[in-house]
Design a protein around this motif. Structure first.
Motif, mmCIF file in Angstrom:
data_model
loop_
_atom_site.group_PDB
_atom_site.id
_atom_site.type_symbol
_atom_site.label_atom_id
_atom_site.label_comp_id
_atom_site.label_asym_id
_atom_site.label_seq_id
_atom_site.Cartn_x
_atom_site.Cartn_y
_atom_site.Cartn_z
ATOM 1 N N UNK A 1 -18.183 21.663 -13.619
ATOM 2 C CA UNK A 1 -17.222 22.049 -13.775
ATOM 3 C C UNK A 1 -17.343 22.039 -15.409
ATOM 4 N N UNK A 2 -17.029 21.539 -16.027
ATOM 5 C CA UNK A 2 -17.442 21.188 -17.966
ATOM 6 C C UNK A 2 -18.063 22.175 -18.408
ATOM 7 N N UNK A 3 -19.585 22.752 -18.006
ATOM 8 C CA UNK A 3 -20.319 24.016 -17.761
ATOM 9 C C UNK A 3 -19.425 25.487 -16.901
ATOM 10 N N UNK B 1 -24.610 34.100 -25.540
ATOM 11 C CA UNK B 1 -23.719 32.991 -25.203
ATOM 12 C C UNK B 1 -23.735 31.738 -24.024
ATOM 13 N N UNK B 2 -24.438 32.864 -22.465
ATOM 14 C CA UNK B 2 -24.427 31.750 -21.932
ATOM 15 C C UNK B 2 -25.412 31.621 -21.319
ATOM 16 N N UNK B 3 -26.451 31.997 -22.285
ATOM 17 C CA UNK B 3 -27.988 31.324 -21.725
ATOM 18 C C UNK B 3 -28.057 29.903 -22.532
ATOM 19 N N UNK B 4 -27.522 30.326 -23.962
ATOM 20 C CA UNK B 4 -27.406 29.167 -25.245
ATOM 21 C C UNK B 4 -26.789 28.111 -23.838
ATOM 22 N N UNK B 5 -25.483 28.560 -23.537
ATOM 23 C CA UNK B 5 -24.676 27.263 -22.699
ATOM 24 C C UNK B 5 -24.966 26.353 -21.513
ATOM 25 N N UNK B 6 -26.210 27.292 -21.241
ATOM 26 C CA UNK B 6 -27.010 26.561 -20.020
ATOM 27 C C UNK B 6 -27.975 26.274 -20.138
ATOM 28 N N UNK B 7 -28.780 25.872 -21.621
ATOM 29 C CA UNK B 7 -29.891 25.987 -22.465
ATOM 30 C C UNK B 7 -29.805 24.810 -22.993
ATOM 31 N N UNK C 1 -12.037 14.358 -16.166
ATOM 32 C CA UNK C 1 -12.614 13.472 -15.058
ATOM 33 C C UNK C 1 -13.354 14.757 -14.174
ATOM 34 N N UNK C 2 -13.396 15.900 -14.680
ATOM 35 C CA UNK C 2 -14.702 16.958 -14.224
ATOM 36 C C UNK C 2 -16.214 16.796 -13.758
ATOM 37 N N UNK C 3 -16.893 17.316 -13.103
ATOM 38 C CA UNK C 3 -18.092 16.776 -13.121
ATOM 39 C C UNK C 3 -18.703 18.100 -14.234
ATOM 40 N N UNK C 4 -20.360 17.819 -14.279
ATOM 41 C CA UNK C 4 -20.897 18.386 -15.814
ATOM 42 C C UNK C 4 -20.738 20.016 -14.814
ATOM 43 N N UNK D 1 -18.779 28.602 -20.159
ATOM 44 C CA UNK D 1 -18.283 29.369 -19.992
ATOM 45 C C UNK D 1 -18.049 30.514 -19.917
ATOM 46 N N UNK D 2 -16.883 30.264 -19.960
ATOM 47 C CA UNK D 2 -15.803 31.279 -19.732
ATOM 48 C C UNK D 2 -15.085 31.049 -20.964
ATOM 49 N N UNK D 3 -14.825 29.982 -21.572
ATOM 50 C CA UNK D 3 -14.969 30.060 -23.710
ATOM 51 C C UNK D 3 -15.412 30.970 -24.446
#
Length: 155
Positions: free
Chosen positions: A60-62, A88-94, A55-58, A66-68
């Motif tokens: 919120x998911x990102x 790892x944060x850069x990988x999530x953003x990529x 129910x969130x947008x992109x 990132x927290x995980x």
């Protein structure tokens, strides 16, 4: 009035049961422990469904990812400064940008930003490789990357 028998049955389904429950005397007894636990379980599942990332947008998911990732790769839950956490944060953003580019092929600015982020991650991983090879190898394994991604020049 243009209503079929089947439609009438569908609309009045449960009405006779509700009328019988209203007519029955009300007993003021506390429910047993098992139904209470079941009701709490149902409430908990409903809350999880409402608060799920579907129910969130992109963004919120990102943010959740990132927290995980920080929790997984960092020394603590708020450690975003270690090279493993940053990579790892850069990988999530990529991955988020790559998903965006999959549907927006003509977005040249995002393509340039993606290239910059990949170079940042490569330099972060090269730094980690120079400082500590075992940490570098475990980070690559957790990220699902391979050494050739980091070692070859991107430009």
């Amino acid at each position: 009035y243009g209503v079929t028998e089947k439609e009438l049955q569908r609309t009045t389904y449960g009405a006779d049961k509700a009328a019988a429950m209203r007519a029955a005397p009300v007993l003021h007894e506390w429910p047993a422990k098992a139904p209470l636990a079941k009701a709490e379980k149902i409430k908990l599942e409903a809350t999880h469904r409402i608060l799920s990332l579907r129910h969130g947008n992109a963004d919120h998911e990102k943010a959740y990812l990132i927290k995980a990732v920080v929790k997984e790769f960092g020394d603590s839950e708020i450690d975003t400064g270690s090279p493993e956490s940053q990579a790892a944060i850069l990988t999530v953003r990529i991955l988020a940008m790559a998903e965006h580019l999959r549907y927006n092929l003509k977005d040249k600015i995002t393509m340039r930003s993606l290239t910059i982020m990949i170079q940042q991650r490569n330099s972060m991983l090269k730094y980690l490789k120079k400082k500590s090879l075992p940490r570098y190898m475990s980070c690559l394994k957790k990220l699902g990357l391979d050494d050739s991604v980091v070692s070859k020049e991107f430009r």
